[in-house]
Design an enzyme around this catalytic site. Structure first.
Site, mmCIF file in Angstrom:
data_model
loop_
_atom_site.group_PDB
_atom_site.id
_atom_site.type_symbol
_atom_site.label_atom_id
_atom_site.label_comp_id
_atom_site.label_asym_id
_atom_site.label_seq_id
_atom_site.Cartn_x
_atom_site.Cartn_y
_atom_site.Cartn_z
ATOM 1 N N LYS A 1 -16.645 10.004 -0.876
ATOM 2 C CA LYS A 1 -16.561 8.797 -0.052
ATOM 3 C C LYS A 1 -17.349 8.898 1.253
ATOM 4 C CE LYS A 1 -12.385 6.908 -0.023
ATOM 5 N NZ LYS A 1 -10.943 6.651 -0.231
ATOM 6 N N GLY B 1 -5.113 6.640 -2.638
ATOM 7 C CA GLY B 1 -4.419 6.599 -1.353
ATOM 8 C C GLY B 1 -4.009 7.972 -0.822
ATOM 9 N N LYS C 1 -12.774 3.629 11.801
ATOM 10 C CA LYS C 1 -11.964 2.711 12.600
ATOM 11 C C LYS C 1 -10.928 2.080 11.669
ATOM 12 C CE LYS C 1 -10.991 0.110 16.141
ATOM 13 N NZ LYS C 1 -10.355 0.761 17.295
ATOM 14 N N LEU D 1 -8.701 -0.976 10.696
ATOM 15 C CA LEU D 1 -8.587 -2.422 10.939
ATOM 16 C C LEU D 1 -7.122 -2.828 10.801
ATOM 17 C CD1 LEU D 1 -11.692 -3.854 9.005
ATOM 18 C CD2 LEU D 1 -11.493 -3.315 11.438
ATOM 19 N N GLU E 1 -16.233 -1.730 -2.928
ATOM 20 C CA GLU E 1 -15.060 -2.201 -2.196
ATOM 21 C C GLU E 1 -15.409 -2.398 -0.716
ATOM 22 O OE1 GLU E 1 -11.434 -0.347 -4.853
ATOM 23 O OE2 GLU E 1 -11.829 0.590 -2.922
ATOM 24 N N ARG F 1 -16.873 3.076 -12.235
ATOM 25 C CA ARG F 1 -16.201 2.954 -13.538
ATOM 26 C C ARG F 1 -15.708 1.522 -13.721
ATOM 27 N NH1 ARG F 1 -11.137 2.382 -11.220
ATOM 28 N NH2 ARG F 1 -10.857 3.665 -9.375
ATOM 29 N N VAL G 1 -9.080 -1.169 -13.231
ATOM 30 C CA VAL G 1 -7.851 -1.746 -13.784
ATOM 31 C C VAL G 1 -7.949 -3.269 -13.754
ATOM 32 C CG1 VAL G 1 -5.356 -1.973 -13.443
ATOM 33 C CG2 VAL G 1 -6.469 0.230 -12.998
ATOM 34 N N ARG H 1 0.198 -6.458 -11.800
ATOM 35 C CA ARG H 1 0.421 -5.152 -12.428
ATOM 36 C C ARG H 1 1.913 -4.967 -12.688
ATOM 37 N NH1 ARG H 1 -3.774 -0.680 -10.055
ATOM 38 N NH2 ARG H 1 -5.505 -2.099 -9.612
HETATM 39 P P1 ADP Z 1 -8.323 5.127 -2.169
HETATM 40 O O1 ADP Z 1 -9.678 5.408 -2.748
HETATM 41 O O2 ADP Z 1 -7.513 6.350 -1.899
HETATM 42 O O3 ADP Z 1 -7.569 4.059 -2.913
HETATM 43 P P2 ADP Z 1 -9.538 3.364 -0.184
HETATM 44 O O4 ADP Z 1 -10.562 3.906 0.713
HETATM 45 O O5 ADP Z 1 -10.000 2.560 -1.361
HETATM 46 O O6 ADP Z 1 -8.604 4.554 -0.698
HETATM 47 O O7 ADP Z 1 -8.485 2.495 0.640
HETATM 48 C C1 ADP Z 1 -7.322 1.998 0.047
HETATM 49 C C2 ADP Z 1 -6.680 0.978 0.958
HETATM 50 O O8 ADP Z 1 -6.374 1.553 2.230
HETATM 51 C C3 ADP Z 1 -7.532 -0.225 1.291
HETATM 52 O O9 ADP Z 1 -7.496 -1.206 0.296
HETATM 53 C C4 ADP Z 1 -6.903 -0.691 2.596
HETATM 54 O O10 ADP Z 1 -5.713 -1.413 2.363
HETATM 55 C C5 ADP Z 1 -6.548 0.611 3.273
HETATM 56 N N1 ADP Z 1 -7.635 1.041 4.171
HETATM 57 C C6 ADP Z 1 -8.626 1.926 3.903
HETATM 58 N N2 ADP Z 1 -9.455 2.066 4.953
HETATM 59 C C7 ADP Z 1 -9.004 1.259 5.928
HETATM 60 C C8 ADP Z 1 -9.429 0.938 7.265
HETATM 61 N N3 ADP Z 1 -10.509 1.515 7.809
HETATM 62 N N4 ADP Z 1 -8.718 0.036 7.971
HETATM 63 C C9 ADP Z 1 -7.620 -0.570 7.435
HETATM 64 N N5 ADP Z 1 -7.167 -0.309 6.201
HETATM 65 C C10 ADP Z 1 -7.842 0.593 5.435
#
Ligand code: ADP
Length: 445
Positions: free
Chosen positions: A116, A165, A201, A203, A275, A291, A294, A338
């Site tokens: 990432k 997560g 950062k 959000l 994303e 990939r 879901v 889901r």
């Molecule tokens: P994973 O790959 O572990 O699922 P992600 O990077 O896709 O993690 O992030 C999963 C979720 O976490 C996002 O959909 C969002 O809800 C939250 N998130 C991730 N980064 C941020 C951010 N910089 N600010 C606010 N929420 C975030």
């Protein structure tokens, strides 16, 4: 030419791939653990091979057993589904080295975008907006403090190798940074074998909006609209929909162009998802999934494109059959719910025997599932029992259809998230379409 496809997965996605193969006249091979010998994907496939006595995830991660199964059954291609080995570049490489076709992107693309922190760098270089944060992983607590001070709190720590997560920590103030840094690293090390974390950062009230992308080996890369996945619990998606209630056609075009630009920069082939987080009419790259996802049926329902069949065609060297200007193809509205084998309040897993199982039907209702009456949900795998996918002419018709579909969806013997989804559909905020990824924190069923 691909003629026989081994599906290196289980559950609804294994079945989904088998259905696409059947429509295309391709033979299929199911692999399964001993715990899954009564699973539907095993019954639907032309051939099946038990690849492990271990009633655990291990069987589906055994690369040598999967390759051996392909060889003894004469399969010439492997579809990894999602999860398990889907984003493992080593697996994609071995599949190729064994003279088999990997139905997905190249090992190089998986490697590049799978990390990432590195993917963030790629996005930045391609001119795609990213959130302020560290350049790659931070090397020490001091390093982390410096970045956080520069970008300002709150910040989020994320595992470079992350997913699901795990290895993520939100930090509101400097006093909490050191502990969060240590725990994020430990969690990342345990989950992914790599402790690296980076900073972004945080959000406060973003939406999660992702763009479905698809590239073929003839130089074409298209965006197939967005999915809004803001209804999440502990950063995991519960409901996805398309189109997003928050996007204007202009923003959709901008996000699609950014997604395609990034794919082009990494020569991306096959299905992928970019994303983004979206807040105050601005979007920021978050990560790429290399990939099928879901929630892919949501896109299938609004575009009319069968993404899995396109995956098979593209892996076979054929051009995408998606019409030009796919942006304008979006028709109506779709949502995916889901249905997990979980307590709808505590979210504790609820494996066990399904004693009654009745699926909803009627206009605009699709259910992707590998469950059936008397099926015993094993405790070893993820808890997804079914995906209820609803299509309507607009968001309100989709919501009305989803309510009546959930009302007639019967699953007895185990607990499921059906009552939770039903309650969310009556929530005025959800119905208004005006919510962020924090929606579930505020939601009371
Ligand atoms: P994973 O790959 O572990 O699922 P992600 O990077 O896709 O993690 O992030 C999963 C979720 O976490 C996002 O959909 C969002 O809800 C939250 N998130 C991730 N980064 C941020 C951010 N910089 N600010 C606010 N929420 C975030």
């Amino acid at each position: 030419m691909i003629s026989k496809v081994l599906i290196a997965n289980r559950g609804e996605i294994a079945l989904r791939v088998i259905l696409a193969c059947k429509e295309m006249g391709l033979k299929t091979v199911a692999v399964h653990s001993l715990a899954d010998r009564d699973a539907l994907h095993v019954r639907y496939a032309d051939d099946d091979v038990c690849i492990g006595p271990a009633p655990s995830k291990q069987s589906y991660l055994s690369i040598s057993s999967i390759i051996a199964a392909a060889e003894i059954t004469g399969a010439d291609a492997i579809h990894p589904g999602y999860g398990f080995l889907a984003e493992n570049p080593h697996f994609a490489e071995i599949v190729g080295e064994c003279g088999l076709t990997f139905i997905g992107p190249s090992p190089e693309a998986i490697r590049l975008m799978g990390n990432k922190a590195q993917a963030r760098e790629q996005a930045k270089n391609a001119g795609v907006p990213i959130l302020p944060g560290s350049d790659g992983p931070v090397q020490s607590v001091e390093d982390a403090q410096e970045v956080a001070r520069t970008i300002g709190y709150p910040v989020i720590l994320k595992a470079s190798a992350g997913g699901g997560g795990r290895g993520m920590r939100i930090v509101g103030a400097e006093a909490d940074l050191e502990t969060a840094y240590m725990t994020a690293r430990n969690e990342a090390e345990r989950a992914f074998g790599v402790a690296d974390v980076y900073i972004e950062k945080y959000l406060e009230r973003p939406r999660h909006i992702e763009i479905q992308v698809f590239g073929d080996t003839h130089g074409r890369i298209v965006a197939l609209g967005e999915r809004d996945c803001s209804v999440q619990r502990r950063h995991q998606k519960l409901i996805e929909e398309s189109p997003s209630p928050a996007l204007t056609p202009e923003l959709r075009r901008e996000m699609s162009e950014a997604a395609v630009k990034l794919c082009r920069a990494v020569n991306y082939v096959n299905a992928g998802t970019i994303e983004f987080l979206f807040q105050d009419n601005r979007f920021y790259f978050m990560e790429m999934n290399t990939r099928i996802q879901v929630e892919h049926p949501v896109t299938e329902e609004v575009t009319g494109v069968d993404l899995v069949k396109e995956q098979l065609r593209v892996a076979d060297g054929k051009p995408l059959t998606v019409p030009e200007k796919s942006d304008f193809l979006l028709r109506g509205h779709a949502m995916e719910f889901r249905v997990n084998a979980e307590d709808p309040v505590t979210f504790a897993p609820s494996p066990g025997k399904i004693r009654e199982f009745h699926l909803p039907g009627g206009p605009g209702v699709r259910v992707d599932t590998a469950a059936y009456r008397d099926y015993v949900i094993p405790p070893h795998y993820d808890s997804l029992v079914a995906k209820l996918v609803i299509r309507g002419k607009d968001r309100m018709e989709t919501i009305a259809r989803a309510r009546r579909a959930l009302d007639s969806f019967v699953v007895e013997g185990i607990k499921t998230t059906i009552p939770l989804h039903r309650a969310i559909l009556d929530d005025p905020r959800f119905v208004s379409g005006d919510f962020s990824t924090r929606f579930m924190e505020q939601f009371r069923s």
